[in-house]
Write a protein that holds these residues in place. Structure first.
Motif, PDB file in Angstrom:
ATOM      1  N   LEU A 118       0.834  -1.210   0.000  1.00  0.00           N
ATOM      2  CA  LEU A 118       0.000   0.000   0.000  1.00  0.00           C
ATOM      3  C   LEU A 118       0.867   1.257   0.000  1.00  0.00           C
ATOM      4  CD1 LEU A 118      -2.986  -0.713   2.371  1.00  0.00           C
ATOM      5  CD2 LEU A 118      -3.113   0.334   0.139  1.00  0.00           C
ATOM      6  N   ILE A 136       2.363   1.741  -3.380  1.00  0.00           N
ATOM      7  CA  ILE A 136       1.407   2.186  -4.390  1.00  0.00           C
ATOM      8  C   ILE A 136       1.120   3.679  -4.279  1.00  0.00           C
ATOM      9  CG2 ILE A 136      -1.087   2.048  -4.783  1.00  0.00           C
ATOM     10  CD1 ILE A 136      -0.723  -0.950  -4.885  1.00  0.00           C
ATOM     11  N   ARG A 153       3.337   5.489  -6.645  1.00  0.00           N
ATOM     12  CA  ARG A 153       3.552   4.845  -7.944  1.00  0.00           C
ATOM     13  C   ARG A 153       3.683   5.836  -9.091  1.00  0.00           C
ATOM     14  NH1 ARG A 153      -1.467   5.237  -6.818  1.00  0.00           N
ATOM     15  NH2 ARG A 153      -3.160   5.417  -8.331  1.00  0.00           N
ATOM     16  N   ASP A 186      -0.065   9.759  -3.202  1.00  0.00           N
ATOM     17  CA  ASP A 186      -1.516   9.596  -3.223  1.00  0.00           C
ATOM     18  C   ASP A 186      -2.011   9.313  -1.799  1.00  0.00           C
ATOM     19  OD1 ASP A 186      -4.077   8.813  -3.566  1.00  0.00           O
ATOM     20  OD2 ASP A 186      -3.687   7.239  -5.034  1.00  0.00           O
ATOM     21  N   VAL A 191      -4.970   8.317  -0.690  1.00  0.00           N
ATOM     22  CA  VAL A 191      -5.987   7.262  -0.480  1.00  0.00           C
ATOM     23  C   VAL A 191      -5.377   5.972   0.087  1.00  0.00           C
ATOM     24  CG1 VAL A 191      -7.745   5.846  -1.579  1.00  0.00           C
ATOM     25  CG2 VAL A 191      -7.544   8.243  -2.176  1.00  0.00           C
ATOM     26  N   PRO A 192      -4.242   5.487  -0.479  1.00  0.00           N
ATOM     27  CA  PRO A 192      -3.653   4.275   0.120  1.00  0.00           C
ATOM     28  C   PRO A 192      -3.251   4.480   1.571  1.00  0.00           C
ATOM     29  CG  PRO A 192      -2.718   4.657  -2.034  1.00  0.00           C
ATOM     30  CD  PRO A 192      -3.550   5.860  -1.709  1.00  0.00           C
ATOM     31  N   MET A 205      -6.285   3.960   3.555  1.00  0.00           N
ATOM     32  CA  MET A 205      -6.586   2.530   3.607  1.00  0.00           C
ATOM     33  C   MET A 205      -5.658   1.823   4.584  1.00  0.00           C
ATOM     34  SD  MET A 205      -7.049   1.939  -0.460  1.00  0.00           S
ATOM     35  CE  MET A 205      -6.952   0.175  -0.505  1.00  0.00           C
ATOM     36  N   THR A 225      -6.691   2.460   8.178  1.00  0.00           N
ATOM     37  CA  THR A 225      -7.850   1.633   8.514  1.00  0.00           C
ATOM     38  C   THR A 225      -7.427   0.179   8.683  1.00  0.00           C
ATOM     39  OG1 THR A 225      -9.060   3.110   7.057  1.00  0.00           O
ATOM     40  CG2 THR A 225     -10.223   1.164   7.850  1.00  0.00           C
ATOM     41  N   GLY A 226      -6.572  -0.271   7.760  1.00  0.00           N
ATOM     42  CA  GLY A 226      -6.107  -1.661   7.817  1.00  0.00           C
ATOM     43  C   GLY A 226      -5.387  -1.961   9.113  1.00  0.00           C
TER      44      GLY A 226
END
Lengths: 498, 102
Positions: free
Chosen positions: B46, B49, B52, B59, B61-62, B65, B68-69
């Motif tokens: 993540l 990415i 990337r 970015d 958003v990852p 995530m 949260t993960g």
């Protein structure tokens, strides 16, 4: 803002928190009220889908890609309907079932059942309404944790071992799924299912994402040979929990699998992958039925029957991946049959496990040989089990018949006739273990048999009977349900005219 | 680009290591650690990415995530520890044996 859609998520989660806080003697009643509200709101969503077609909702006013989009189409509606019927009757059953759990460890198990169950119900709704891959991951974890919490309620050595094994598989499964989500996001820069359907291409990395996500979801769906955790967990839990796990929880991860194979991965899957899944399904039917036939305990028998019945869900995949030239007609038919199997198995299996709880109360054990004479003592429950068996075997006019008929027709029509051996053979094997299950109930009691100690509440018997009846009724009213399922064209096939 | 591939491969290696542990190690605590190694592998990918596109800013958003993960993984691990602890207390064994399954 869509009140029914948001309410159907809010009500069970808020209810779960509320039930945690209120005094012991109110918990059961409040859960019953929350269940009524939740089921009512779910039916409200179903009605909206029937009236307006696909319902979209931007939670909190934020749309994709920043926010989390909720969406309900026909496939969601059918699953919401299934959860509402099973959930409501199960709450009613549990209301009476846990009355006898009134001291020490059992009392604690009872007071924890209500919040866990409402949390599970809310998570199931969130699953069916999510249109976002990452949201689905979070929901998968929620379902897993709630389900494991329910398994280990009584805290005995048996359930702790089963819960631990379940937890490991559930976590490994969701991590595997998450890896696929990450790969997809890395390639396409979005998590929204609708956008991904349009963007996805058949390249090696997408295929890798497809493989890890499918494997992860198959672990959680307990498809042979990844089923080993299911029988101990489902058999050792309390009766209402076993019913929930077999009827609803395993269907949750399968629902995501359906969404993916008919959406993002529709052009990515290869015939070989479909074949492998079909073979796993065939193995599940043979192995699950064989194990069910040699169990001495009622709940173990029913749990292995779940392993076998989940196998039927797999024949869809070789047809989807392998028969692209058929114009989509057989894929569509297979999809309809498979979802119908999800539905009818949920009703029949919930009914069977609830009946098993009644048998255990009345006979004091769940050994098949201790069931001798129960047909006289609990005629309604034994009748219920037979009725649920009719649907599981796939005899007309039950829902199981419609499901297996559609699957069999699609299998033959798409040219992959060899699967029919397992579809038909599985029905015969089901008849075999259903016979074994009911046989002992009709035997005479013998000298030296222990007394049948327990009395059961009629309301519990009626709840189980209602589920079994619903399993037969959905066979008679199949056309209407199939129409609801097709709202919004969730499978992407329009039938023969493609 | 090369470092991206290197980190991704490391992530996949961690994931596979953890997966092996979850299925083939008997000791409950070690299995829990294996589960977390699996998660760490996914989280590493993540992070990779997020960078990337080689833009000035990663970015976000990852990253969201990932957070949260981590929260999910920590809660699940705590839950699993509680179950494992009780299991060890009751049975005196550190692994879930196959004999329980039948």
């Amino acid at each position: 803002m869509n009140a029914a859609l948001q309410g159907s998520l809010l009500a069970p989660f808020a209810g779960a928190l509320l039930v945690l806080l209120v005094p012991e003697k109110l918990k059961a009643r409040i859960t019953l009220v929350v269940s009524l509200v939740t089921a009512g709101l779910a039916l409200g969503v179903v009605r909206e889908v029937m009236r307006d077609g696909v319902v979209h909702e931007r939670a909190g006013g934020w749309g994709a890609p920043l926010g989390i989009d909720l969406a309900a189409d026909g496939l969601s509606a059918i699953h919401l309907l299934m959860t509402a019927v099973v959930g409501l009757l199960l709450s009613l059953y549990a209301f009476y079932y846990f009355r006898s759990y009134d001291d020490g460890r059992k009392a604690r198990a009872r007071s924890l059942f209500w919040p866990f169950w409402l949390m599970l119900w809310g998570s199931m709704h969130a699953l069916f309404l999510s249109g976002d891959l990452f949201n689905l991951y979070v929901v998968l974890e929620l379902i897993g944790l709630a389900a494991i919490g329910l398994v280990i309620l009584t805290g005995s050595r048996e359930v702790l071992g089963a819960g631990m094994r379940y937890l490991m598989v559930a976590m490994a499964g969701s991590m595997s799924y998450l890896l696929g989500v990450v790969l997809l996001y890395g390639m396409y820069g979005t998590l929204d299912l609708g956008s991904l359907n349009a963007l996805a291409e058949a390249n090696p990395l997408t295929r890798a994402a497809c493989v890890v996500m499918t494997v992860g979801l198959l672990m959680k769906t307990a498809v042979f040979p990844l089923h080993f955790w299911l029988p101990p967990a489902h058999a050792s839990a309390t009766a209402p929990v076993s019913a929930l796990l077999s009827a609803l929880v395993v269907k949750g991860s399968f629902y995501i699998l359906l969404r993916l194979w008919f959406g993002v991965f529709a052009d990515v899957v290869t015939p070989a992958m479909g074949w492998l899944l079909g073979a796993m399904g065939a193995g599940a039917i043979l192995w699950g039925s064989y194990q069910a036939l040699r169990q001495a305990r009622l709940k173990m028998l029913i749990a292995h029957s779940t392993v076998a019945q989940l196998g039927y869900l797999m024949f869809l995949f070789p047809i989807v991946a392998g028969a692209m030239d058929a114009g989509g007609a057989y894929q569509l038919e297979a999809a309809k049959g498979t979802v119908y199997h999800v539905l009818s198995h949920a009703l029949a299996k919930a009914s069977l496990f609830l009946s098993a709880g009644l048998v255990m109360t009345a006979a004091g054990s769940d050994r098949l040989r201790d069931m001798r004479g129960l047909a006289e003592r609990l005629p309604l429950t034994i009748f219920t089990m037979a009725l649920a068996g009719v649907s599981l075997m796939g005899l007309p006019p039950s829902g199981g018949f419609i499901a297996k008929w559609l699957i069999a027709h699609a299998v033959l029509g798409s040219g992959q006739w060899w699967w029919i051996v397992f579809v038909v053979g599985g029905g015969l094997l089901t008849a075999g273990y259903m016979f074994l299950m009911l046989r002992s109930a009709f035997l005479e009691r013998q000298d030296g048999d222990p007394d049948l100690p327990g009395r059961v509440s009629p309301a519990m018997e009626y709840a189980a009977l209602a589920l079994a009846l619903a399993g037969v009724l959905i066979g008679i009213r199949a056309a209407g349900l199939l129409d609801i399922m097709m709202i919004g064209n969730p499978f992407g096939f329009t039938g023969g005219g493609l | 680009m090369d470092s991206l591939i290197l980190y991704s491969l490391a992530g996949i290696l961690l994931f596979c290591t953890g997966l092996y542990g979850v299925f083939f190690i008997a000791h409950l605590l070690k299995r829990l650690m294996a589960m977390n190694i699996m998660a760490a592998g996914v989280f590493l990918i993540l992070i990779v990415i997020a960078r990337r596109n080689a833009e000035a800013f990663p970015d976000p958003v990852p990253h969201a995530m990932l957070l949260t993960g981590i929260v999910v993984a920590v809660s699940a691990t705590a839950f699993a520890c509680a179950i494992a602890r009780r299991y060890v207390d009751i049975t005196g064994r550190t692994g879930v044996d196959e004999e329980d399954a039948s």
